[in-house]
Design a protein around this motif. Structure first.
Motif, short mmCIF file in Angstrom:
data_model
loop_
_atom_site.label_atom_id
_atom_site.label_comp_id
_atom_site.label_asym_id
_atom_site.label_seq_id
_atom_site.Cartn_x
_atom_site.Cartn_y
_atom_site.Cartn_z
N ILE A 19 -1.26 9.24 -1.40
CA ILE A 19 -1.07 7.80 -1.22
C ILE A 19 -2.16 7.24 -0.32
CG2 ILE A 19 0.52 6.00 -0.47
CD1 ILE A 19 1.57 7.63 -2.82
N GLU A 209 5.57 -8.97 -0.64
CA GLU A 209 5.20 -7.78 -1.38
C GLU A 209 4.89 -6.62 -0.44
OE1 GLU A 209 3.36 -9.59 -5.46
OE2 GLU A 209 1.98 -9.10 -3.83
N GLU A 211 5.53 -3.65 -0.79
CA GLU A 211 5.19 -2.42 -1.49
C GLU A 211 3.67 -2.19 -1.56
OE1 GLU A 211 6.79 -4.93 -2.75
OE2 GLU A 211 5.85 -5.63 -4.60
N GLU A 212 2.87 -3.21 -1.25
CA GLU A 212 1.43 -3.04 -1.27
C GLU A 212 0.95 -2.26 -0.05
OE1 GLU A 212 -0.26 -6.89 -1.59
OE2 GLU A 212 0.39 -7.19 -3.66
N ASP A 213 1.75 -2.11 0.96
CA ASP A 213 1.36 -1.38 2.15
C ASP A 213 1.41 0.12 1.89
OD1 ASP A 213 1.05 -3.53 4.21
OD2 ASP A 213 3.09 -3.97 3.49
N ASP A 214 0.35 0.85 2.34
CA ASP A 214 0.29 2.28 2.08
C ASP A 214 1.42 3.03 2.77
OD1 ASP A 214 -1.88 2.13 0.41
OD2 ASP A 214 -3.35 2.42 2.02
N ARG A 217 4.40 2.50 0.68
CA ARG A 217 4.25 3.24 -0.58
C ARG A 217 4.53 4.73 -0.36
NH1 ARG A 217 -1.33 2.90 -2.18
NH2 ARG A 217 -0.67 4.11 -4.00
N LEU A 220 8.32 5.23 0.07
CA LEU A 220 9.06 5.11 -1.18
C LEU A 220 8.78 6.28 -2.12
CD1 LEU A 220 8.66 1.27 -1.79
CD2 LEU A 220 10.66 2.49 -0.88
N ASP A 221 7.54 6.76 -2.11
CA ASP A 221 7.21 7.93 -2.94
C ASP A 221 8.00 9.15 -2.49
OD1 ASP A 221 5.10 9.28 -4.89
OD2 ASP A 221 5.22 10.53 -3.09
N THR A 237 14.30 -2.22 0.96
CA THR A 237 12.85 -2.26 1.15
C THR A 237 12.49 -2.84 2.50
OG1 THR A 237 12.56 -2.50 -1.24
CG2 THR A 237 10.69 -3.08 0.15
N CYS A 244 8.75 2.05 8.76
CA CYS A 244 7.31 2.34 8.79
C CYS A 244 6.65 1.69 9.99
CB CYS A 244 6.66 1.87 7.50
SG CYS A 244 7.21 2.78 6.03
#
Length: 714
Positions: A19, A209, A211-214, A217, A220-221, A237, A244
């Motif tokens: 990621i 958004e 989810e654009e943050d590493d 991400r 969530l992965d 979320t 995070c």
């Protein structure tokens, strides 16, 4: 033939998604173009290793001699750094020179990429070794990962920061104020209000958004791995983003948090994390270099008591371990389900799954070691660890005379970091362990490291130690193989005297075999057979079944072969085959098959000679015996010349030279042993002409070792 590409590198497969970090990888690739050394620096758990490995994987085609990862987090002895690197590269230890000198010479003409991972605790040794490599090997590129720079003038630095925290909004759901102290400290005002029936505060609004943050991400992965099928709501979320931010985007900490989603909803997880951090640190921002540790402590708090206990006990391992080792060392009436607990810790990313077992991340291991000390179990677990690896060595030696040699070779290599730890000369088991590992030192080619450990053990050993005769003959065996014939003979004589005093006829047989080997190597061929007869007599008295019996017969066969008595050599080697085949043994038989090929060729039995050489080559390749591989290919080239096949001779000779060079070998044996190669080349040149010979030789040289061995076996 099975393709064994162990000479091309050892980069691990990515088991989890990679990621972010695109800019760091690109910068590292740019550095590799312009500088021989790049050190990736950053706090613990920031992802230095993954960046280094990802960049190395993208550069594999640029490094024809391989891309190699040397993991140092579990190594504790800087004296063994060169040995560790050499073992990873597959460089045989066949010289009495220093291992650093041998390694640097091996690398001098190479074009390879070397990753030295986790250098910080071996910084002086890493600095010195890297400086020597860079001075002698302009084609080598090195990536070091370390919390601190190496401090060399050629060094480019790539600092790695944690991921940016998601969003820009508030990072906590709490009312500002100092953390409470004393009993009931975890009951913050907000939580107490909730317990009184007052509504809990709503979390702050987040960007549209996140989810654009590493960092998010990554969370969530890993959440998808920890809790397959998990569906994250908008509120979830938002809570994940809060986690995070609280963890300041430190990747290891984020992964550890995600690992708990199989047990707790993400909103409760975020609340629990806030509670933990505020109790420990109040309103103060946790320094980045302490985030990973704080997250590890939080994970420890969430673990069940038995998981915590196993975690602490597992910290006794320095490197990778398998389930059987964990059960042997850590299991007892308090931990009767070690396999299940290992799986549970791995699901929470507190253990890393590796081929063959598990490994504790360095920071997790350090935390566990502290807990082990608090439990007062350090001494007991260290003792269990030592005796486990002694038991492993005993079983490897006993089973080596059997069909499981490939498996044992792999298992000993897998356990090497912890074997080094157990070989501490202050340990009461070091004398027996160092001697019992002669299989590793001699049969598997780690001669120089073996000398290091055995010398230290001999210096520390009391003369009354019953393991001393074994240690002395094992050290003598390695000394002779390194060309130190006088030292080897002295060790063998001392071992024989001590063994006979103890009535240890098995050790006497091994010692006598080393005296036979010394006579063979020094050219006293007439002394070899009487020595071998004594070897077999001692083993009969001991009722010992050992791989050294067929090896003794191979030694006798070599002596009569060098004297030109080929019929006698064949008869002896047929006995070697009978003994080995009865037990499914392959290593000693492969040694015998190489000598058998020479003897059969001496008798003019070309087909039989070729078959014996191919059998030796197949086994030596599978056991990664580089010297045996190169010798067998040379022998097959000689046989091709006798058959009048000039093209095959030239191609095999080219392949042979490439193999000797690839594995850092400089040749083997006396001048007389190299004469057949010279005669074969002369024959092939006469058959083909110099121009054609050189062209076909080049074809063989350019073939990679896999292709070369496959061709030789055809």
């Amino acid at each position: 033939m099975e393709q064994i590409r162990w000479w091309r590198g050892n980069l691990p497969a990515e088991t989890n998604g990679f990621i972010g970090r695109g800019s760091e990888v690109r910068r590292l690739l740019e550095f590799l173009d312009g500088t021989p050394l790049t050190t990736v620096t950053g706090v613990g758990g920031v992802g230095k290793s993954r960046i280094a490995v990802r960049a190395a994987r993208e550069r594999q085609e640029h490094h024809p001699d391989g891309t190699w990862l040397v993991e140092l987090s579990g190594e504790r002895n800087g004296d063994l750094l060169a040995h560790t690197v050499a073992a990873v590269l597959g460089l045989p230890e066949r010289s009495a020179r220093s291992q650093t000198g041998t390694l640097v010479e091996f690398l001098a003409g190479r074009r390879l990429l070397l990753i030295l991972d986790a250098c910080e605790h071996l910084l002086p040794a890493c600095r010195d070794l890297v400086a020597e490599i860079l001075a002698a090997a302009p084609g080598v590129r090195i990536i070091a990962t370390s919390r601190r720079p190496l401090g060399l003038p050629q060094e480019a630095l790539l600092p790695v920061e944690p991921f940016a925290a998601p969003g820009a909004g508030p990072s906590a759901r709490r009312t500002e104020g100092p953390a409470p102290e004393g009993p009931g400290a975890e009951r913050t005002p907000e939580r107490a209000g909730t317990e009184r029936g007052e509504p809990e505060r709503e979390p702050p609004e987040e960007p549209e958004e996140p989810e654009e943050d590493d960092a998010l991400r990554l969370f969530l992965d890993r959440a998808g791995i920890a809790a397959p099928g998990l569906e994250t709501t908008r509120a979830g979320t938002v809570a994940a983003a809060r986690i995070c931010r609280r963890l300041d985007g430190v990747p290891l900490a984020v992964e550890l948090a995600a690992g708990w989603l199989g047990s707790l909803p993400v909103e409760r997880l975020a609340d629990h994390l806030d509670d933990h951090f505020e109790v420990l640190h109040g309103r103060a921002r946790v320094p980045r270099h302490r985030i990973a540790r704080a997250a590890i402590g939080w994970s420890h708090e969430l673990c069940a008591p038995r998981e915590r206990l196993l975690w602490a006990r597992l910290s006794v391992f320095a490197g990778a371990f398998d389930t059987a080792a964990a059960e042997w060392v850590c299991g007892d009436e308090h931990l009767d389900d070690v396999p299940g607990l290992l799986a549970s810790l791995a699901e929470r990313f507190l253990l890393v799954r590796v081929p063959g077992g598990y490994r504790l991340p360095a920071a997790v291991r350090e935390y566990g070691r502290e807990r082990l000390a608090l439990l007062g179990e350090e001494t007991r677990l260290a003792q269990r660890h030592r005796y486990h690896y002694l038991d492993l060595a005993r079983r490897a030696e006993a089973d080596w005379y059997g069909p499981g040699q490939e498996e044992w070779a792999a298992r000993l290599a897998f356990s090497m970091t912890d074997l080094r730890l157990a070989l501490d000369p202050a340990s009461p088991t070091s004398v027996e362990l160092a001697g019992t590992l002669w299989i590793l030192w001699f049969c598997l080619g780690r001669l120089n490291e073996g000398r290091y450990h055995m010398t230290r053990a001999i210096e520390a050993a009391p003369v009354t130690d019953p393991g001393l005769p074994r240690l002395l003959w094992a050290d003598g065996c390695v000394a002779i193989a390194r060309g130190e014939l006088e030292l080897g003979r002295r060790r063998a004589e001392a071992a024989l005297s001590a063994a006979l005093d103890w009535g240890d006829y098995a050790a006497a047989g091994h010692a006598q075999l080393r005296l036979a080997s010394s006579s063979l190597c020094s050219g006293a061929l007439e002394d070899v057979e009487p020595c071998v007869e004594l070897v077999r007599e001692y083993f009969r008295r001991a009722e010992a079944a050992t791989v050294s019996e067929p090896l003794a017969l191979v030694t006798a066969a070599m002596a009569v072969t060098w004297r030109g008595e080929f019929d006698r050599a064949v008869a002896v080697l047929k006995e070697v085959q009978r003994l080995c085949d009865a037990r499914g043994e392959r290593w000693a038989r492969a040694c015998g098959d190489y000598v058998l090929s020479i003897a059969q060729l001496g008798l003019g039995r070309v087909a039989e000679a070729a078959e014996a050489a191919r059998q030796s080559l197949d086994v030596k390749w599978r056991l990664r015996d580089a010297t045996g591989v190169a010798l067998a290919v040379d022998q097959l080239a000689v046989i091709a010349a006798v058959e009048g096949d000039g093209r095959r001779t030239a191609r095999l000779q080219g392949a042979g030279v490439r193999l000797w060079a690839t594995f850092g070998l400089t040749g083997f044996g006396s001048e007389g042993m190299s004469e057949p190669r010279t005669v074969a080349e002369r024959t092939a040149r006469q058959l083909l002409g110099d121009e054609t010979y050189d062209a076909v030789f080049a074809e063989g040289y350019e073939a990679d070792p896999d292709a070369a061995v496959a061709y030789a076996l055809h």
